[in-house]
Design a protein around this motif. Structure first.
Motif, PDB file in Angstrom:
ATOM      1  N   LEU A  58       0.819  -1.222   0.000  1.00 19.68           N
ATOM      2  CA  LEU A  58       0.000   0.000   0.000  1.00 19.68           C
ATOM      3  C   LEU A  58       0.849   1.268   0.000  1.00 19.68           C
ATOM      4  O   LEU A  58       0.594   2.181  -0.793  1.00 19.68           O
ATOM      5  N   PRO A  59       1.873   1.403   0.862  1.00 16.78           N
ATOM      6  CA  PRO A  59       2.728   2.594   0.779  1.00 16.78           C
ATOM      7  C   PRO A  59       3.478   2.678  -0.549  1.00 16.78           C
ATOM      8  O   PRO A  59       3.755   3.783  -1.036  1.00 16.78           O
ATOM      9  N   ALA A  60       3.813   1.522  -1.143  1.00 17.00           N
ATOM     10  CA  ALA A  60       4.477   1.542  -2.448  1.00 17.00           C
ATOM     11  C   ALA A  60       3.539   2.105  -3.506  1.00 17.00           C
ATOM     12  O   ALA A  60       3.929   2.948  -4.329  1.00 17.00           O
ATOM     13  N   GLN A  61       2.288   1.656  -3.501  1.00 15.17           N
ATOM     14  CA  GLN A  61       1.321   2.147  -4.480  1.00 15.17           C
ATOM     15  C   GLN A  61       1.066   3.642  -4.308  1.00 15.17           C
ATOM     16  O   GLN A  61       0.797   4.356  -5.286  1.00 15.17           O
ATOM     17  N   ASP A  62       1.168   4.119  -3.087  1.00 14.42           N
ATOM     18  CA  ASP A  62       0.912   5.535  -2.818  1.00 14.42           C
ATOM     19  C   ASP A  62       1.953   6.445  -3.461  1.00 14.42           C
ATOM     20  O   ASP A  62       1.717   7.645  -3.609  1.00 14.42           O
ATOM     21  N   LEU A  63       3.088   5.880  -3.866  1.00 17.88           N
ATOM     22  CA  LEU A  63       4.148   6.680  -4.480  1.00 17.88           C
ATOM     23  C   LEU A  63       4.002   6.788  -5.992  1.00 17.88           C
ATOM     24  O   LEU A  63       4.683   7.597  -6.619  1.00 17.88           O
ATOM     25  N   VAL A  64       3.128   5.981  -6.583  1.00 21.06           N
ATOM     26  CA  VAL A  64       3.088   5.833  -8.034  1.00 21.06           C
ATOM     27  C   VAL A  64       1.917   6.603  -8.639  1.00 21.06           C
ATOM     28  O   VAL A  64       0.784   6.511  -8.153  1.00 21.06           O
ATOM     29  N   TYR A  65       2.212   7.367  -9.727  1.00 20.64           N
ATOM     30  CA  TYR A  65       1.198   8.155 -10.424  1.00 20.64           C
ATOM     31  C   TYR A  65       0.402   8.975  -9.418  1.00 20.64           C
ATOM     32  O   TYR A  65      -0.815   8.955  -9.375  1.00 20.64           O
TER      33      TYR A  65
END
Length: 251
Positions: free
Chosen positions: A56-63
């Motif tokens: 989830l924190p990884a996805q928050d960095l993308v686009y």
């Protein structure tokens, strides 16, 4: 549990962890931010990886509006959040030897890139192997983990090591083993996890440092703007065109 509503106590606990991260991880945040800036300035690409809830924190960095356009999600089926049924399969996949190597073999990661690996415990085979293999291929690794796990759990990697042992920079989220901030006499298990809140804030602090570092060097940070503000789509189209060879979620 002391006086106060559960909501108040959880928020107080999260604020306390954020304050610890601010005070105790300042040097690591600055180092990680500089490493990402070095990668961008040198023409490298940025990737983020996490399995299960660490995704989830990884996805928050993308686009992400206000975020770096060059941050790409490194993913594989069954590892992005709880995207498989049963959800417990994801937990089992994190313990499979060789899976991280297969993911990297089919990814665009190359020497000179930087990979952010998020794993709360840092003990499973997947994040350890991911870090080892990424560095073997010449990539830099920023690990985001709770260092406490290394002292209170056993590694599930054949080397007996943890994510923290294979990183260029380690960011310690300070989360206690078990990831539950509250206890109550009427509830048999500890509850209220804070790892997602703290890890997301920690990583946004790193990216803020990266953007400011690039600007200090006279380079325009490749930032995205919200599509819900006037001119946002046009701004992003320019960034996408300029950095098309380093943005993989557009392809």
């Amino acid at each position: 549990m002391s006086d106060g509503t559960p909501a108040d106590l959880f928020l107080d606990a999260a604020i306390g962890l954020l304050q610890r991260v601010r005070d105790e991880e300042a040097e690591a945040i600055a180092t990680a931010g500089s490493l990402l800036a070095d990668t961008v300035a040198a023409g490298g690409r940025l990737f983020a990886f996490g399995a299960g809830h660490s995704s989830l924190p990884a996805q928050d960095l993308v686009y992400r509006a206000g975020g770096l356009a060059l941050m790409n999600l490194l993913s594989a089926p069954g590892l992005v959040g709880v995207d498989v049924v049963p959800a417990t399969l994801g937990s089992r996949l994190e313990r499979v030897d060789g899976l991280a190597t297969a993911v990297l073999d089919t990814s665009p990661l190359r020497a000179g890139d930087t990979l952010v690996i998020i794993s709360l415990s840092g003990r499973n085979a997947l994040p350890v192997e991911m870090a080892v293999e990424a560095r073997r291929r010449g990539a830099h690794v920023v690990g985001v983990t709770s260092v406490a796990y290394a002292g209170q759990t056993t590694s599930r990697h054949s080397s007996g090591t943890y994510l923290k042992d294979h990183c260029d920079v380690v960011l310690d989220s300070k989360i206690a083993v078990g990831d539950a901030e509250l206890t109550l006499d009427t509830i048999p298990a500890p509850f209220a996890p804070a790892s997602t809140v703290v890890t997301s804030a920690l990583l946004q602090a790193v990216l803020a440092t990266t953007a400011a570092t690039l600007a200090d060097r006279g380079l325009e940070p490749p930032l995205l703007r919200s599509g819900n503000v006037d001119g946002g789509h046009e701004w992003n189209a320019r960034v996408f065109a300029e950095y098309a060879d380093r943005i993989f979620y557009q392809q």
